[in-house]
Design a protein around this motif. Structure first.
Motif, PDB file in Angstrom:
ATOM      1  N   LEU A 151       0.841  -1.205   0.000  1.00 18.82           N
ATOM      2  CA  LEU A 151       0.000   0.000   0.000  1.00 18.82           C
ATOM      3  C   LEU A 151       0.872   1.250   0.000  1.00 18.82           C
ATOM      4  CD1 LEU A 151      -2.775   1.404   0.285  1.00 18.82           C
ATOM      5  CD2 LEU A 151      -2.489   1.191   2.771  1.00 18.82           C
ATOM      6  N   TYR A 152       1.880   1.247   0.843  1.00 20.80           N
ATOM      7  CA  TYR A 152       2.800   2.394   0.905  1.00 20.80           C
ATOM      8  C   TYR A 152       3.508   2.593  -0.432  1.00 20.80           C
ATOM      9  CZ  TYR A 152       7.062   4.973   2.134  1.00 20.80           C
ATOM     10  OH  TYR A 152       8.096   5.872   2.162  1.00 20.80           O
ATOM     11  N   GLU A 153       3.972   1.494  -1.013  1.00 18.40           N
ATOM     12  CA  GLU A 153       4.684   1.582  -2.293  1.00 18.40           C
ATOM     13  C   GLU A 153       3.766   2.099  -3.405  1.00 18.40           C
ATOM     14  OE1 GLU A 153       7.163  -1.329  -5.379  1.00 18.40           O
ATOM     15  OE2 GLU A 153       6.309  -2.134  -3.528  1.00 18.40           O
ATOM     16  N   GLN A 154       2.543   1.574  -3.478  1.00 23.44           N
ATOM     17  CA  GLN A 154       1.609   2.003  -4.520  1.00 23.44           C
ATOM     18  C   GLN A 154       1.177   3.453  -4.322  1.00 23.44           C
ATOM     19  OE1 GLN A 154       0.850   0.272  -7.278  1.00 23.44           O
ATOM     20  NE2 GLN A 154       2.313  -1.238  -6.499  1.00 23.44           N
ATOM     21  N   TYR A 155       1.019   3.862  -3.102  1.00 26.42           N
ATOM     22  CA  TYR A 155       0.681   5.254  -2.781  1.00 26.42           C
ATOM     23  C   TYR A 155       1.752   6.190  -3.337  1.00 26.42           C
ATOM     24  CZ  TYR A 155      -0.623   9.205   0.311  1.00 26.42           C
ATOM     25  OH  TYR A 155      -0.989  10.426   0.816  1.00 26.42           O
TER      26      TYR A 155
END
Length: 371
Positions: A151-155
């Motif tokens: 989630l952090y990476e995609q954000y």
């Protein structure tokens, strides 16, 4: 909610200003050329402007509502799909809102999104606060942590992709916001998750020692030391998911230091176990037991080389002995000459029977074979 409340308040003020009684009072002040009229007009313009601001902000923030709902109602796995729409809505606000598109407000909006993502991740990892991280199945925790890190990476990916697109566009306002403010907390939280994952991997790695019955390891008390270090860490009363508390970082370093000590002790056990080889066959059996632990970097490759070097010497010794005695094999006492020569042609055992040892290597197929 803040801007809806402000809009309601200012709408009441605007309605009051526009009612007939208020207009009559303003008219009287105008005819009388009152000094209060100037202050009134400034106040009237300010109220009108603030009402327009609240109305504009509510209109644009409403467009975010359907994209913000997953932040409160979904887990990090399904939340990923709503990120592009969310970032695009924020882009629309930044480009077309008359009042809300200041760098301070837009950065604050992104920070709120980030904080809610972190909160959702914490709920996901603790089953809405019902379980501690260390009490859950590690396999499940690995999957959940991976989802939060994704989630952090995609954000970040969607944000930076939109930012680059806006830099090439002439019609839209660019994202001139500080990424440190937007992603800083999430970066710290992700680092904490990576460390928690590392601790779980380490515990899983050494848990095999609990059922290990290799005498050399038992004598060193490696598992007792590992178990104590693990217990000291997981019994801490603070929340390990609170990335703002530094206690875990110090406890993590202490835990890793103790695990490194036990790793060194394991390497020392391996080295000492094969420093003097009495029997190649028993040494290979012991090596196979160590190999079942499936632990990397504890010196097994060097130990295999040492044992195989000794095995080579055994083969050479048998070869020499056979060459010397093949024409005149030793005859046991009270054995007939012919039968004694037949028995004497069997290989001797300088380090157990080479034939038996070679058969065991073929049957067990240890990891070094054919390497």
């Amino acid at each position: 909610e803040h801007w809806k409340q402000r809009l309601a308040k200012f709408n009441c003020l605007v309605d009051h200003i526009n009612n007939p009684q208020c207009r009559v009072v303003v008219g009287v002040l105008t005819v009388a050329k009152s000094k209060m009229l100037k202050r009134w007009r400034v106040l009237d313009n300010t109220i009108t402007e603030r009402s327009s601001e609240a109305k504009d902000n509510v209109k644009f923030l409403y467009t975010l509502e359907k994209y913000c709902e997953p932040l409160y109602q979904s887990d990090p796995v399904t939340m990923v799909g709503s990120i592009p729409g969310l970032i695009n809505s924020i882009r629309m606000i930044n480009s077309y809102s008359r009042y809300y598109n200041t760098p301070e407000r837009m950065t604050a909006l992104f920070v709120k999104v980030t904080n809610q993502m972190i909160t959702a991740c914490k709920r996901y990892l603790t089953c809405d606060g019902m379980e501690r991280v260390w009490d859950r199945e590690f396999a499940t925790m690995h999957q959940h942590i991976a989802a939060c890190l994704n989630l952090y990476e995609q954000y970040q990916i969607v944000f930076r992709r939109t930012k680059e697109k806006l830099q090439r566009s002439k019609d839209d306002k660019p994202f001139d916001f500080s990424e440190m403010y937007i992603f800083g907390k999430f970066a710290t939280f992700s680092k904490r998750l990576s460390r928690i994952q590392d601790v779980m991997n380490t515990i899983d790695k050494y848990s095999v020692l609990e059922s290990c019955r290799i005498e050399q390891i038992d004598n060193e008390g490696v598992w007792k030391a590992v178990s104590l270090a693990t217990s000291n860490l997981v019994k801490k009363s603070y929340s390990v998911l609170d990335h703002r508390r530094p206690e875990f970082d110090q406890d993590y370093e202490d835990f890793k230091s103790k695990m490194d000590e036990q790793h060194s002790r394991l390497c020392q056990v391996i080295t000492q176990s094969f420093s003097v080889i009495q029997s190649t066959f028993r040494s290979l059996r012991l090596l196979e037991r160590f190999n079942r632990l499936k632990m990397d970097d504890i010196g097994l490759e060097e130990a295999y080389k040492t044992v195989l070097t000794h095995f080579e010497k055994d083969v050479i010794a048998v070869q020499k002995l056979y060459t010397e005695l093949k024409d005149r094999p030793p005859i046991d006492r009270d054995m007939p000459p012919l039968a004694g020569k037949v028995m004497g042609t069997n290989p001797s055992e300088p380090s157990n029977s080479v034939h038996s040892l070679w058969s065991w290597i073929h049957e067990s197929n240890p990891s070094f074979y054919f390497a």
